[in-house]
Design a protein around this motif. Sequence first.
Motif, short mmCIF file in Angstrom:
data_model
loop_
_atom_site.label_atom_id
_atom_site.label_comp_id
_atom_site.label_asym_id
_atom_site.label_seq_id
_atom_site.Cartn_x
_atom_site.Cartn_y
_atom_site.Cartn_z
N CYS A 66 -0.88 1.55 -6.02
CA CYS A 66 -1.95 1.47 -5.02
C CYS A 66 -1.77 2.55 -3.97
N ALA A 91 -2.42 -5.44 -1.60
CA ALA A 91 -2.97 -4.67 -2.71
C ALA A 91 -2.07 -4.87 -3.92
N LEU A 141 0.84 -1.21 0.00
CA LEU A 141 0.00 0.00 0.00
C LEU A 141 0.87 1.25 0.00
N TYR A 167 -7.41 -3.17 -4.24
CA TYR A 167 -7.15 -3.29 -2.82
C TYR A 167 -7.97 -4.43 -2.22
#
Length: 393
Positions: free
Chosen positions: A105, A152, A100, A157
């Motif tokens: 992402c 993710a 993340l 996600y």
Amino acid sequence: ESGITRPKGYNVSFHCNPEMEKHHFGMTHPMKPWRLTLSKSLIYSYGMSFAMDNYISRAATYEELASFHSTDYLDFLGTVLPEPVPRDLENQNPDLKFNLGGSDCPLFDGLYDYCSMSAGGALDAARKITANQSDIAIAWGGGLHHAKRAEASGFCYINDIVIAILELLRFYPRVLYVDIDVHHGDGVEEAFFSTDRVMTVSFHKYDPNNFFPGTGALDDNGPKNEHNPGAHHAVNVPLNDGITDEQYDMLFNSIIGKIVEKFRPSAIALQCGADSLAGDRLGRFNLQVQGHGACVEFCKKMGLPLVLFGGGGYTPRNVARAWTYETSIAIGCQDNISSVLPQHTPWRDQFRQDTLFPTLEQILGEPRQNRNPQKRLQEIVQHVSEQLRFVQA
Ligand code: V1S
Ligand code: CA
Ligand code: ZN
């Protein structure tokens, strides 16, 4: 008995959430949730909402998300805050937690809400099907096929598709997953790697070194151990740049036709990623709205309960055209809608041409070179036929 009946055709339900569409991944990011607003406005301009059951989808609950994702991951996703200053694209943080916060992402405002709304729409769609209340359920806000149980990936996600298929599996013995996004549906494939109750089929551009995510070779067909029930239950159709409608439809019909015959699914989940269209910002194919839609038509003709998901699609005007045409196919009004965009369509100049079916010349100027020799496509069909000898319904 009122005497009023629905026109012949199918019960179609349409699941969306306008709140989801307001989120932003960042200025330069190709994923634009606003494409959902553009798609919906074109669908409504054609009057299609009158032929479907329309629902504002709810956000999926934590427990629903946890049917696939790890609680560690969900807890982190629910508490991380966006970076105060966006990170320089060239200077990525090397140790991202759960992948993340990088450029693919990113962390943005309302991320958890965005994810749970996407999954809520997909789950609502699946539940309309299992409740026998629709024949075809549409969730254009879903289709985020790269997300893993605790990671993710590639703008995804939460894997709304996996969550929806798990719901279908509560009622149906076997589900066929088909993925026409230009990218490999790796997250869905991995989630059902070890079961013979889900067969996953992805058509995608394949180049292990230069195209995301780099997986999905022809002979990646599930666990290599024959005793694993999932063996042979992953089908991959690796393609090259520039494939045309005609070739794609030949492949799709022949492969999906054989699979339905052999695997005998009780329902089909179709990811309709629109980045396989010509002129997509990230895609490489030469598909037109007609060829993309022909896949939806073929799946509908199988006569099985069908869930349609969105997915990729980075040239919003073409995404809107494809998902509008595909909504019309679900309803069964595709032969009666005008190829000229309705006069009152909002954001009409976004579409550049006023047609639902622009030609390749209109889309690209010059078509991308087709690097898919017919012989290679025949080999692919041959490989899948041989693979299916090991599959039993
Ligand atoms: N192709 C591609 C591409 N472009 C980007 C990107 C570009 C600008 C940004 F501001 C942020 C990201 N990322 C990628 C791909 C991911 C594609 C995901 C497709 C998703 C789907 O359509 O299948 C489903 C919704 N990522 C990569 O190629 C990875 C990198 C390897 C190269 C690009 N940089 C930015 C990240 C690392
Ligand atoms: Ca695909
Ligand atoms: Zn994609």
